[in-house]
Design a protein around this motif. Structure first.
Motif, PDB file in Angstrom:
ATOM      1  N   PRO A  31       0.826  -1.205   0.000  1.00 39.29           N
ATOM      2  CA  PRO A  31       0.000   0.000   0.000  1.00 39.29           C
ATOM      3  C   PRO A  31       0.864   1.259   0.000  1.00 39.29           C
ATOM      4  CG  PRO A  31      -0.200  -1.186   2.085  1.00 39.29           C
ATOM      5  CD  PRO A  31       0.733  -1.955   1.226  1.00 39.29           C
ATOM      6  N   PRO A  32       0.315   2.372  -0.482  1.00 39.68           N
ATOM      7  CA  PRO A  32       1.079   3.620  -0.443  1.00 39.68           C
ATOM      8  C   PRO A  32       1.313   4.053   1.000  1.00 39.68           C
ATOM      9  CG  PRO A  32      -1.191   4.040  -1.089  1.00 39.68           C
ATOM     10  CD  PRO A  32      -1.017   2.552  -1.016  1.00 39.68           C
ATOM     11  N   THR A  33       2.364   4.786   1.209  1.00 41.33           N
ATOM     12  CA  THR A  33       2.655   5.341   2.530  1.00 41.33           C
ATOM     13  C   THR A  33       2.582   6.856   2.447  1.00 41.33           C
ATOM     14  OG1 THR A  33       5.018   5.303   2.048  1.00 41.33           O
ATOM     15  CG2 THR A  33       4.122   3.417   3.247  1.00 41.33           C
ATOM     16  N   TYR A  34       2.297   7.479   3.573  1.00 44.75           N
ATOM     17  CA  TYR A  34       2.137   8.919   3.656  1.00 44.75           C
ATOM     18  C   TYR A  34       3.002   9.446   4.785  1.00 44.75           C
ATOM     19  CZ  TYR A  34      -1.885   7.735   0.828  1.00 44.75           C
ATOM     20  OH  TYR A  34      -2.681   7.246  -0.162  1.00 44.75           O
ATOM     21  N   ALA A  35       3.479  10.657   4.627  1.00 44.01           N
ATOM     22  CA  ALA A  35       4.281  11.284   5.677  1.00 44.01           C
ATOM     23  C   ALA A  35       3.424  11.463   6.921  1.00 44.01           C
ATOM     24  CB  ALA A  35       4.805  12.632   5.201  1.00 44.01           C
ATOM     25  N   VAL A  75      -2.692   4.440   5.642  1.00 43.49           N
ATOM     26  CA  VAL A  75      -4.016   4.959   5.960  1.00 43.49           C
ATOM     27  C   VAL A  75      -4.931   3.760   6.207  1.00 43.49           C
ATOM     28  CG1 VAL A  75      -5.993   6.263   5.100  1.00 43.49           C
ATOM     29  CG2 VAL A  75      -3.674   7.020   4.571  1.00 43.49           C
ATOM     30  N   PHE A  76      -5.545   3.730   7.381  1.00 43.27           N
ATOM     31  CA  PHE A  76      -6.456   2.645   7.748  1.00 43.27           C
ATOM     32  C   PHE A  76      -7.891   3.135   7.712  1.00 43.27           C
ATOM     33  CE2 PHE A  76      -2.465   1.487   9.743  1.00 43.27           C
ATOM     34  CZ  PHE A  76      -2.374   0.139   9.457  1.00 43.27           C
ATOM     35  N   GLU A  77      -8.798   2.236   7.363  1.00 47.86           N
ATOM     36  CA  GLU A  77     -10.234   2.514   7.394  1.00 47.86           C
ATOM     37  C   GLU A  77     -10.935   1.310   7.999  1.00 47.86           C
ATOM     38  OE1 GLU A  77     -10.970   5.275   3.457  1.00 47.86           O
ATOM     39  OE2 GLU A  77     -11.523   3.171   3.352  1.00 47.86           O
ATOM     40  N   ASP A  78     -12.032   1.573   8.687  1.00 47.34           N
ATOM     41  CA  ASP A  78     -12.882   0.494   9.174  1.00 47.34           C
ATOM     42  C   ASP A  78     -13.890   0.164   8.086  1.00 47.34           C
ATOM     43  OD1 ASP A  78     -11.626   0.309  11.610  1.00 47.34           O
ATOM     44  OD2 ASP A  78     -13.000   1.693  12.602  1.00 47.34           O
ATOM     45  N   LYS A  89     -10.574  -3.598  10.423  1.00 50.10           N
ATOM     46  CA  LYS A  89      -9.634  -2.537  10.071  1.00 50.10           C
ATOM     47  C   LYS A  89      -8.918  -2.939   8.784  1.00 50.10           C
ATOM     48  CE  LYS A  89      -7.288   0.141  12.874  1.00 50.10           C
ATOM     49  NZ  LYS A  89      -6.392   0.658  13.887  1.00 50.10           N
ATOM     50  N   THR A  90      -8.954  -2.062   7.786  1.00 52.82           N
ATOM     51  CA  THR A  90      -8.335  -2.342   6.491  1.00 52.82           C
ATOM     52  C   THR A  90      -7.362  -1.229   6.133  1.00 52.82           C
ATOM     53  OG1 THR A  90     -10.108  -1.209   5.284  1.00 52.82           O
ATOM     54  CG2 THR A  90     -10.377  -3.573   5.657  1.00 52.82           C
ATOM     55  N   VAL A  91      -6.422  -1.533   5.266  1.00 54.48           N
ATOM     56  CA  VAL A  91      -5.460  -0.545   4.776  1.00 54.48           C
ATOM     57  C   VAL A  91      -5.968  -0.013   3.447  1.00 54.48           C
ATOM     58  CG1 VAL A  91      -3.083  -0.174   3.987  1.00 54.48           C
ATOM     59  CG2 VAL A  91      -3.532  -1.680   5.921  1.00 54.48           C
ATOM     60  N   LEU A  92      -5.964   1.297   3.301  1.00 59.61           N
ATOM     61  CA  LEU A  92      -6.414   1.934   2.072  1.00 59.61           C
ATOM     62  C   LEU A  92      -5.357   1.769   0.987  1.00 59.61           C
ATOM     63  CD1 LEU A  92      -8.655   3.786   0.885  1.00 59.61           C
ATOM     64  CD2 LEU A  92      -7.170   5.702   1.493  1.00 59.61           C
ATOM     65  N   LEU A  93      -5.759   1.207  -0.152  1.00 58.96           N
ATOM     66  CA  LEU A  93      -4.828   1.025  -1.265  1.00 58.96           C
ATOM     67  C   LEU A  93      -4.900   2.170  -2.265  1.00 58.96           C
ATOM     68  CD1 LEU A  93      -5.181  -2.786  -2.024  1.00 58.96           C
ATOM     69  CD2 LEU A  93      -3.412  -1.622  -0.699  1.00 58.96           C
ATOM     70  N   ASP A  94      -6.043   2.816  -2.378  1.00 58.62           N
ATOM     71  CA  ASP A  94      -6.205   3.906  -3.339  1.00 58.62           C
ATOM     72  C   ASP A  94      -7.269   4.857  -2.813  1.00 58.62           C
ATOM     73  OD1 ASP A  94      -5.729   5.348  -5.641  1.00 58.62           O
ATOM     74  OD2 ASP A  94      -6.994   4.103  -6.906  1.00 58.62           O
ATOM     75  N   SER A  95      -6.953   6.128  -2.745  1.00 56.50           N
ATOM     76  CA  SER A  95      -7.884   7.101  -2.185  1.00 56.50           C
ATOM     77  C   SER A  95      -8.726   7.756  -3.270  1.00 56.50           C
ATOM     78  CB  SER A  95      -7.115   8.187  -1.425  1.00 56.50           C
ATOM     79  OG  SER A  95      -6.374   8.982  -2.336  1.00 56.50           O
ATOM     80  N   VAL A  96      -9.827   8.317  -2.872  1.00 57.78           N
ATOM     81  CA  VAL A  96     -10.684   9.054  -3.795  1.00 57.78           C
ATOM     82  C   VAL A  96      -9.896  10.216  -4.402  1.00 57.78           C
ATOM     83  CG1 VAL A  96     -12.745  10.515  -3.952  1.00 57.78           C
ATOM     84  CG2 VAL A  96     -12.815   8.389  -2.620  1.00 57.78           C
ATOM     85  N   ALA A  97      -9.101  10.913  -3.593  1.00 60.44           N
ATOM     86  CA  ALA A  97      -8.309  12.036  -4.096  1.00 60.44           C
ATOM     87  C   ALA A  97      -7.294  11.576  -5.138  1.00 60.44           C
ATOM     88  CB  ALA A  97      -7.594  12.731  -2.936  1.00 60.44           C
ATOM     89  N   SER A  98      -6.664  10.444  -4.907  1.00 62.08           N
ATOM     90  CA  SER A  98      -5.701   9.909  -5.864  1.00 62.08           C
ATOM     91  C   SER A  98      -6.379   9.541  -7.178  1.00 62.08           C
ATOM     92  CB  SER A  98      -5.007   8.688  -5.260  1.00 62.08           C
ATOM     93  OG  SER A  98      -4.085   8.142  -6.166  1.00 62.08           O
ATOM     94  N   GLN A  99      -7.549   8.918  -7.092  1.00 60.94           N
ATOM     95  CA  GLN A  99      -8.298   8.580  -8.297  1.00 60.94           C
ATOM     96  C   GLN A  99      -8.703   9.844  -9.056  1.00 60.94           C
ATOM     97  OE1 GLN A  99     -11.584   5.952  -7.419  1.00 60.94           O
ATOM     98  NE2 GLN A  99     -10.300   4.659  -6.138  1.00 60.94           N
ATOM     99  N   ALA A 100      -9.141  10.871  -8.325  1.00 62.99           N
ATOM    100  CA  ALA A 100      -9.536  12.127  -8.969  1.00 62.99           C
ATOM    101  C   ALA A 100      -8.359  12.764  -9.695  1.00 62.99           C
ATOM    102  CB  ALA A 100     -10.104  13.092  -7.925  1.00 62.99           C
ATOM    103  N   ASN A 101      -7.170  12.703  -9.107  1.00 61.35           N
ATOM    104  CA  ASN A 101      -5.980  13.249  -9.772  1.00 61.35           C
ATOM    105  C   ASN A 101      -5.719  12.528 -11.091  1.00 61.35           C
ATOM    106  OD1 ASN A 101      -5.486  15.142  -7.789  1.00 61.35           O
ATOM    107  ND2 ASN A 101      -4.062  13.825  -6.668  1.00 61.35           N
TER     108      ASN A 101
END
Length: 103
Positions: free
Chosen positions: A44-48, A57-60, A69-81
């Protein structure tokens, strides 16, 4: 909004065209497997972070009636970019004409 899953049958071009003309959103749920195959690692991507060099980034999520608890692999913001870049390239290459507003 149209929700497509096995209970709603097979997604067809006709159904997709109908959704584009009448629905505000379209959701498709798919089970994904890593490029390396079932059971292979996913990175998964990592963030500062403020106190750590990197952070996931974790999400329930609700899976099978349980909160997991899951790890986010792709965010809405990343997809929008990515969509923004693809739209701009299509406009620049004359493949797409959409109104462009400038202020």
């Amino acid at each position: 909004m149209t929700e497509h899953n096995e209970a709603h049958g097979t997604l067809t071009l006709h159904r997709l065209r109908d959704a584009v003309g009448s629905d505000a959103a379209f959701r498709v749920s798919s089970r994904l497997v890593s490029a390396g195959g079932q059971g292979d690692k996913v990175f998964p991507p990592t963030y500062a972070a403020d106190r750590a060099p990197t952070l996931y980034v974790f999400e329930d999520r609700r899976i099978g009636g349980k909160t997991v608890k899951t790890v986010l692999l792709d965010s809405v913001a990343s997809q929008a970019n990515r969509f923004e870049l693809a739209l701009q390239e299509a406009i620049d290459e004359g493949e797409l004409g959409i109104p462009l507003l400038q202020v």
